[in-house]
Design an enzyme around this catalytic site. Sequence first.
Site, PDB file in Angstrom:
ATOM      1  N   GLN A 137       0.857  -1.199   0.000  1.00  0.00           N
ATOM      2  CA  GLN A 137       0.000   0.000   0.000  1.00  0.00           C
ATOM      3  C   GLN A 137       0.888   1.241   0.000  1.00  0.00           C
ATOM      4  O   GLN A 137       1.559   1.533   0.993  1.00  0.00           O
ATOM      5  CB  GLN A 137      -0.861  -0.046   1.261  1.00  0.00           C
ATOM      6  N   GLU A 152      -8.336  -1.308   6.724  1.00  0.00           N
ATOM      7  CA  GLU A 152      -7.097  -1.541   7.475  1.00  0.00           C
ATOM      8  C   GLU A 152      -7.397  -1.616   8.974  1.00  0.00           C
ATOM      9  O   GLU A 152      -6.882  -2.484   9.664  1.00  0.00           O
ATOM     10  CB  GLU A 152      -6.116  -0.403   7.182  1.00  0.00           C
ATOM     11  N   GLU A 172      -3.875   9.186  18.168  1.00  0.00           N
ATOM     12  CA  GLU A 172      -4.530  10.508  18.203  1.00  0.00           C
ATOM     13  C   GLU A 172      -5.519  10.629  17.051  1.00  0.00           C
ATOM     14  O   GLU A 172      -6.654  11.091  17.217  1.00  0.00           O
ATOM     15  CB  GLU A 172      -3.488  11.635  18.105  1.00  0.00           C
ATOM     16  N   SER A 174       1.535   6.532   2.511  1.00  0.00           N
ATOM     17  CA  SER A 174       2.256   7.530   3.319  1.00  0.00           C
ATOM     18  C   SER A 174       3.457   8.093   2.577  1.00  0.00           C
ATOM     19  O   SER A 174       4.119   7.389   1.813  1.00  0.00           O
ATOM     20  CB  SER A 174       2.755   6.900   4.618  1.00  0.00           C
ATOM     21  N   SER A 218       5.043  -1.144   3.896  1.00  0.00           N
ATOM     22  CA  SER A 218       5.245  -2.517   4.359  1.00  0.00           C
ATOM     23  C   SER A 218       5.247  -3.463   3.165  1.00  0.00           C
ATOM     24  O   SER A 218       4.402  -3.327   2.259  1.00  0.00           O
ATOM     25  CB  SER A 218       4.124  -2.948   5.310  1.00  0.00           C
TER      26      SER A 218
HETATM   27  C1  LIG Z   1       4.369  -0.806  11.346  1.00  0.00           C
HETATM   28  C2  LIG Z   1       3.929   0.237  10.369  1.00  0.00           C
HETATM   29  C3  LIG Z   1       3.549  -0.155   9.093  1.00  0.00           C
HETATM   30  C4  LIG Z   1       3.165   0.815   8.159  1.00  0.00           C
HETATM   31  N1  LIG Z   1       2.839   0.390   6.900  1.00  0.00           N
HETATM   32  C5  LIG Z   1       2.458   1.297   5.975  1.00  0.00           C
HETATM   33  C6  LIG Z   1       2.154   0.888   4.633  1.00  0.00           C
HETATM   34  O1  LIG Z   1       2.249  -0.303   4.294  1.00  0.00           O
HETATM   35  N2  LIG Z   1       1.789   1.821   3.727  1.00  0.00           N
HETATM   36  C7  LIG Z   1       1.694   3.148   4.071  1.00  0.00           C
HETATM   37  O2  LIG Z   1       1.319   3.939   3.195  1.00  0.00           O
HETATM   38  N3  LIG Z   1       1.995   3.587   5.317  1.00  0.00           N
HETATM   39  C8  LIG Z   1       2.386   2.692   6.282  1.00  0.00           C
HETATM   40  N4  LIG Z   1       2.706   3.110   7.558  1.00  0.00           N
HETATM   41  C9  LIG Z   1       2.707   4.543   7.849  1.00  0.00           C
HETATM   42  C10 LIG Z   1       1.573   4.989   8.766  1.00  0.00           C
HETATM   43  O3  LIG Z   1       0.329   4.933   8.110  1.00  0.00           O
HETATM   44  C11 LIG Z   1       1.926   6.419   9.230  1.00  0.00           C
HETATM   45  O4  LIG Z   1       3.114   6.322   9.992  1.00  0.00           O
HETATM   46  C12 LIG Z   1       0.832   7.013  10.079  1.00  0.00           C
HETATM   47  O5  LIG Z   1      -0.315   7.274   9.312  1.00  0.00           O
HETATM   48  C13 LIG Z   1       1.304   8.326  10.750  1.00  0.00           C
HETATM   49  O6  LIG Z   1       1.839   9.205   9.826  1.00  0.00           O
HETATM   50  P1  LIG Z   1       3.272   9.888  10.078  1.00  0.00           P
HETATM   51  O7  LIG Z   1       4.244   8.808  10.426  1.00  0.00           O
HETATM   52  O8  LIG Z   1       3.569  10.747   8.905  1.00  0.00           O
HETATM   53  O9  LIG Z   1       3.090  10.787  11.367  1.00  0.00           O
HETATM   54  P2  LIG Z   1       2.478  12.263  11.410  1.00  0.00           P
HETATM   55  O10 LIG Z   1       1.217  12.292  10.644  1.00  0.00           O
HETATM   56  O11 LIG Z   1       3.544  13.222  11.055  1.00  0.00           O
HETATM   57  O12 LIG Z   1       2.134  12.402  12.944  1.00  0.00           O
HETATM   58  C14 LIG Z   1       3.081  12.841  13.938  1.00  0.00           C
HETATM   59  C15 LIG Z   1       2.353  12.957  15.265  1.00  0.00           C
HETATM   60  O13 LIG Z   1       1.348  14.008  15.183  1.00  0.00           O
HETATM   61  C16 LIG Z   1       0.074  13.495  15.577  1.00  0.00           C
HETATM   62  N5  LIG Z   1      -0.988  14.103  14.755  1.00  0.00           N
HETATM   63  C17 LIG Z   1      -0.957  14.278  13.415  1.00  0.00           C
HETATM   64  N6  LIG Z   1      -2.120  14.847  12.992  1.00  0.00           N
HETATM   65  C18 LIG Z   1      -2.894  15.002  14.101  1.00  0.00           C
HETATM   66  C19 LIG Z   1      -4.196  15.523  14.311  1.00  0.00           C
HETATM   67  N7  LIG Z   1      -4.956  15.992  13.301  1.00  0.00           N
HETATM   68  N8  LIG Z   1      -4.682  15.533  15.586  1.00  0.00           N
HETATM   69  C20 LIG Z   1      -3.923  15.057  16.622  1.00  0.00           C
HETATM   70  N9  LIG Z   1      -2.668  14.559  16.461  1.00  0.00           N
HETATM   71  C21 LIG Z   1      -2.166  14.527  15.223  1.00  0.00           C
HETATM   72  C22 LIG Z   1       0.160  12.005  15.314  1.00  0.00           C
HETATM   73  O14 LIG Z   1      -0.750  11.284  16.112  1.00  0.00           O
HETATM   74  C23 LIG Z   1       1.620  11.692  15.672  1.00  0.00           C
HETATM   75  O15 LIG Z   1       1.748  11.526  17.065  1.00  0.00           O
HETATM   76  C24 LIG Z   1       3.118   2.187   8.504  1.00  0.00           C
HETATM   77  C25 LIG Z   1       3.510   2.577   9.803  1.00  0.00           C
HETATM   78  C26 LIG Z   1       3.915   1.615  10.718  1.00  0.00           C
HETATM   79  C27 LIG Z   1       4.343   2.062  12.095  1.00  0.00           C
END
Ligand SMILES: Cc1cc2nc3c(=O)[nH]c(=O)nc-3n(C[C@H](O)[C@H](O)[C@H](O)COP(=O)(O)OP(=O)(O)OC[C@H]3O[C@@H](n4cnc5c(N)ncnc54)[C@H](O)[C@@H]3O)c2cc1C
Length: 387
Positions: A106, A224, A352, A109, A141
Site C-alpha cells: 500500500q 485496514e 490521536e 504515506s 510494508s
Molecule cells: C508498522 C507500520 C507499518 C506501516 N505500513 C504502511 C504501509 O504499508 N503503507 C503506508 O502507506 N503507510 C504505512 N505506515 C505509515 C503509517 O500509516 C503512518 O506512519 C501514520 O499514518 C502516521 O503518519 P506519520 O508517520 O507521517 O506521522 P504524522 O502524521 O507526522 O504524525 C506525527 C504525530 O502528530 C500526531 N498528529 C498528526 N495529525 C494530528 C491531528 N490531526 N490531531 C492530533 N494529532 C495529530 C500524530 O498522532 C503523531 O503523534 C506504517 C507505519 C507503521 C508504524
Amino acid sequence: MDFELPAEHPARTTVREWLAEHPTPTPRELADAGYVVPHWPKPWGLDADPIEQLLISDELKRANIARPVNPIGIGHCGPILVMHGSDAQKNRFIPPMLAAEEIWCQLFSEPGSGSDLAGVSTRVEKTDDGWIVNGQKVWTSLAHDAAFGILLARTNPDVPKHQGLSYFLIDMKTPGVEVRPLVEMTGDHLFNEVFFTDVHIPRDAIIGDEGNGWNMARDTLDNERVTLSRAGLQWGWGPTAEDLVQVARDAGGVKDPVLKMRLVDAYIEHEIIRIHGLRMVAAAVSGRPGPEASLRKALSDPHGQKTFILSKDLAGANGMLLESGPLGADPMWWSRGFLFAPALTIGGGTSEVLRNVIAERMLGLPREREEDADKPWSQAHRRSSTK
Ligand SMILES: Cc1cc2nc3c(=O)[nH]c(=O)nc-3n(C[C@H](O)[C@H](O)[C@H](O)COP(=O)(O)OP(=O)(O)OC[C@H]3O[C@@H](n4cnc5c(N)ncnc54)[C@H](O)[C@@H]3O)c2cc1C
C-alpha cells in the site's frame, strides 16, 4: 454472547465434503472455492453470512489448513478492487492475490503526509498512452516482496486537496520504481522507502474514476482498521497479558506489590478487550456491525505496549537485555514484542488520529477545522511548505 457453533449445519457439510475431495488443498484451490474470503461476494467469496464464515473457519482449523497470507492485498486492496475495479482488473488481479501468488503493498504515506494523507505530493500526469508517476512514498510494508501496489497520488494540483487525488495499481517491477529497505529496531525488515522517477504506467492502471481517489483511500483505511483489530487478537502479535500471568504463576508469584497490581491491571484490560472481541463477533452475527473495530484498535494497541513494558519490569534490571524474559520466561517472544509494540499505535492511523475518527464519525462531534482545506492544493501546499 453465546458462541456455541452448531455441530451440524449445511455450511459445515459442504466444507467437509470439499475437504474430502481436496485433503491437502493448494492456496489456489482454496481461493477458487471461495474459502479464503467467504464474506466477499461471489465469485471471489461465497456471500457467506457471519455464522457461515465462522463455521468455514472452524472446519478449516479442524482440518489444520491455513489460509494463504497476503495481508495488505486481501485485507486492504482486494475489497477496493471488488468495489471499484473494472471486470478486467478483477479477473486479472484478484485470483492470484487471494492465493498469495502475488503479494501487494500500500503506497500511501509520504515523508510529508501520514496522518494528513489527503496532502500527498506524489504526482501522476496523463500522457498519450498512460500516466507518468514521480514522487516518494515511505513506510511501505512489504514493498520489497510485493508484485503490485496500490498508489494514492495527485492527478490535479489545482483543486482542493481531497478532490485532486486518484487511485492506481502499479506493477512494482516497472522501470523507475526503486525500493530501499528500512530496518526496524526489532532487526526485521518490514517496511521501505519507494521512489518513483518518470515511471510510465498504462492507461488502465487507474482504479475507479480520476479524482475519486480520496473516497477509495478512506475505504482502504477503514478496511485496514478492521484487519488490524480482528476479534481474535489481543493486541496484534505474540504473547498476551494472560501469558504474562501464567509466567508469574509458574515463577511462584510476584513479590513486589506494585508490580502485582500492574499485572492485575493488565489482566483486567486483557479481559475487557477479549469480551469486546466477542461483542464484535456478536454484532457481526446479528447483522449490526458498529464502531467496535475503531474502539478495539484504540484499546488494544496501547494495551500491548503496557503489557510488554510490564514484562520488562518483571525481568528486573536484566530487562534491558534482549536475551532477558520476564521472571525467567523465554526471552525471545517478550523482547521482540517489546520492540514491536510501539509500531501499532502509529501504523494504520495513530492513536490521536483514531480518536479524531471516533469523535467525528461515532460521537458526532464537529470536524477538526482545517485551514486551507478549500483552497487549491498547489496554493495551500506552497503556503504550508514555506511556513
Ligand atoms: C508498522 C507500520 C507499518 C506501516 N505500513 C504502511 C504501509 O504499508 N503503507 C503506508 O502507506 N503507510 C504505512 N505506515 C505509515 C503509517 O500509516 C503512518 O506512519 C501514520 O499514518 C502516521 O503518519 P506519520 O508517520 O507521517 O506521522 P504524522 O502524521 O507526522 O504524525 C506525527 C504525530 O502528530 C500526531 N498528529 C498528526 N495529525 C494530528 C491531528 N490531526 N490531531 C492530533 N494529532 C495529530 C500524530 O498522532 C503523531 O503523534 C506504517 C507505519 C507503521 C508504524
